[in-house]
Design an enzyme around this catalytic site. Structure first.
Site, PDB file in Angstrom:
ATOM      1  CB  CYS A 115      11.607  18.085 -38.695  1.00 68.64           C
ATOM      2  SG  CYS A 115      12.328  17.215 -40.092  1.00 68.64           S
ATOM      3  CG  HIS A 252      12.574  22.368 -38.918  1.00 69.14           C
ATOM      4  ND1 HIS A 252      13.845  21.837 -38.824  1.00 69.14           N
ATOM      5  CD2 HIS A 252      11.932  21.609 -39.862  1.00 69.14           C
ATOM      6  CE1 HIS A 252      13.952  20.815 -39.654  1.00 69.14           C
ATOM      7  NE2 HIS A 252      12.813  20.661 -40.294  1.00 69.14           N
ATOM      8  CG  ASN A 282      15.145  19.235 -42.855  1.00 73.09           C
ATOM      9  OD1 ASN A 282      15.457  19.206 -41.667  1.00 73.09           O
ATOM     10  ND2 ASN A 282      13.936  18.963 -43.287  1.00 73.09           N
TER      11      ASN A 282
END
Ligand code: ACO
Length: 325
Positions: A115, A252, A282
């Protein structure tokens, strides 16, 4: 004294057309729209079509970024693709993007920091541009996490989605002050002691399979806010800027609770937060350029704005950057 800075010329993104809602997921696993929204802020995510690859989505995002920057693909001499879900073990998916753009010069490679991939890609690209070895770069995040999810595991399958985003960076001589345009500072961290808290249980050298994503969600959550805020404080210290100086916070997009708690701890006003996790879940390395593209397209982020980026993910890896648009 003047210095080379990596200045953003444009950005773009791509989401697959298939929308997967919480309600649909609740028909497949024991969950509910209410649970997912309350714990994560996610309402829906996108899923790549059969045969639609990470490099296909990356190519769409790259073309959108080049159009936004109003530059020709032939002027790009570096492509860095952040992904944990490449088309194949090798070659790098970045070379498929390069070929798709008709570029035969320069360099293209993948980078894997889960990520945090986009922030790690930004730091790598910034370093390479500042050496003078390259002039114009595409930094791309593209992921097909739908292909590594265990769709029977409600603790993970509700969280992730597919998508891609890209940014064009150019090496430009700037006055060498913190008022410069471009990447002002980037800070990267990793701590492999946490490698078993968020991982994929397969790989070429271990199982010779692709594997599925596994996560201790509560453990990730526990570390996320402090790791994110620590590294953002490093970025503030390096530049002398504070939370009050930033125009936009583009984190993020993992989970709205992590985003809001980090912003609160840092003293960043809620109206400065760019949030898109509700619409695509996500998307790992793709999430920051997806959110950036959204805020640039609707004219929230404008030239001269001070933008704070941060990410945290598997490894653990984490990082933050301050960029003047
Ligand atoms: N639907 C309904 N119930 C669920 C679901 C679901 N999808 N998933 C778990 N539950 C249940 C659990 O089984 C548990 O039940 P129990 O109490 O009977 O055992 C209960 O809900 C609570 O589970 P917790 O794991 O404690 O729930 P929590 O409030 O921690 O929320 C979540 C879980 C959303 C995963 C949270 O821990 C989180 O956001 N963690 C961070 C994970 C993350 O964002 N990872 C992304 C990668 S890392 C990054 O990008 C930062």
């Amino acid at each position: 004294m003047t210095m080379q800075r990596s200045v953003v010329l444009g950005c773009g993104s791509y989401l697959p057309s298939r929308v997967l809602t919480n309600q649909e997921l609740a028909r497949a696993v024991e969950t509910s729209d209410e649970w997912i929204v309350q714990r994560t802020g996610i309402h829906e995510r996108r899923v790549a079509a059969a045969g639609e690859l990470t490099s296909d989505m990356a190519l769409h995002a790259a073309r959108a970024a080049l159009a936004n920057a109003k530059i020709d693909a032939q002027s790009i001499d570096l492509i860095v693709l952040a992904t944990s879900t490449p088309d194949q073990t090798f070659p790098a998916s970045a070379v498929s993007v390069q070929a798709g753009l008709g570029i035969t010069h320069g360099a293209a490679f993948d980078l894997q920091a889960v990520c945090s991939g986009f922030v790690f890609g930004l730091a790598t690209t910034d370093g390479l541009l500042r050496t003078g070895a390259f002039k114009r770069a595409l930094v791309i995040g593209s992921e097909t996490f739908s292909r590594i999810l265990d769709w029977s595991d409600r603790t993970t399958c509700v969280l992730f989605g597919d998508g891609a985003g890209a940014v064009v960076l150019e090496a430009q001589e700037q006055p060498g002050t913190r008022e410069d345009r471009g990447v002002l500072t980037v800070h990267l961290r990793s701590d492999g002691r946490h490698k078993n808290k968020l991982y994929v249980d397969g790989g070429p050298s271990s199982t010779q399979t692709v594997g599925h994503l596994r996560m201790e969600g509560r453990e990730v959550f526990k570390h996320a806010v402090s790791m994110i805020t620590d590294v953002v404080v490093d970025a503030f210290k390096a530049t002398g800027y504070t939370a009050n100086d930033i125009d936009w916070f583009v984190p993020h997009q993992a989970n709205k609770r992590i985003i809001d708690a980090s912003a609160h701890k840092l003293g960043i006003a809620p109206e400065k937060i760019v949030t898109t996790v509700d619409r695509h879940g996500n998307t790992s390395a793709a999430s920051i350029p997806l959110a950036l593209s959204d805020a640039v397209a609707d004219r929230r982020i404008k030239r001269g704005n001070l933008v704070l980026l941060e990410a945290m993910g598997g490894g653990f890896t984490w990082g933050a950057a301050l960029v003047r648009w």
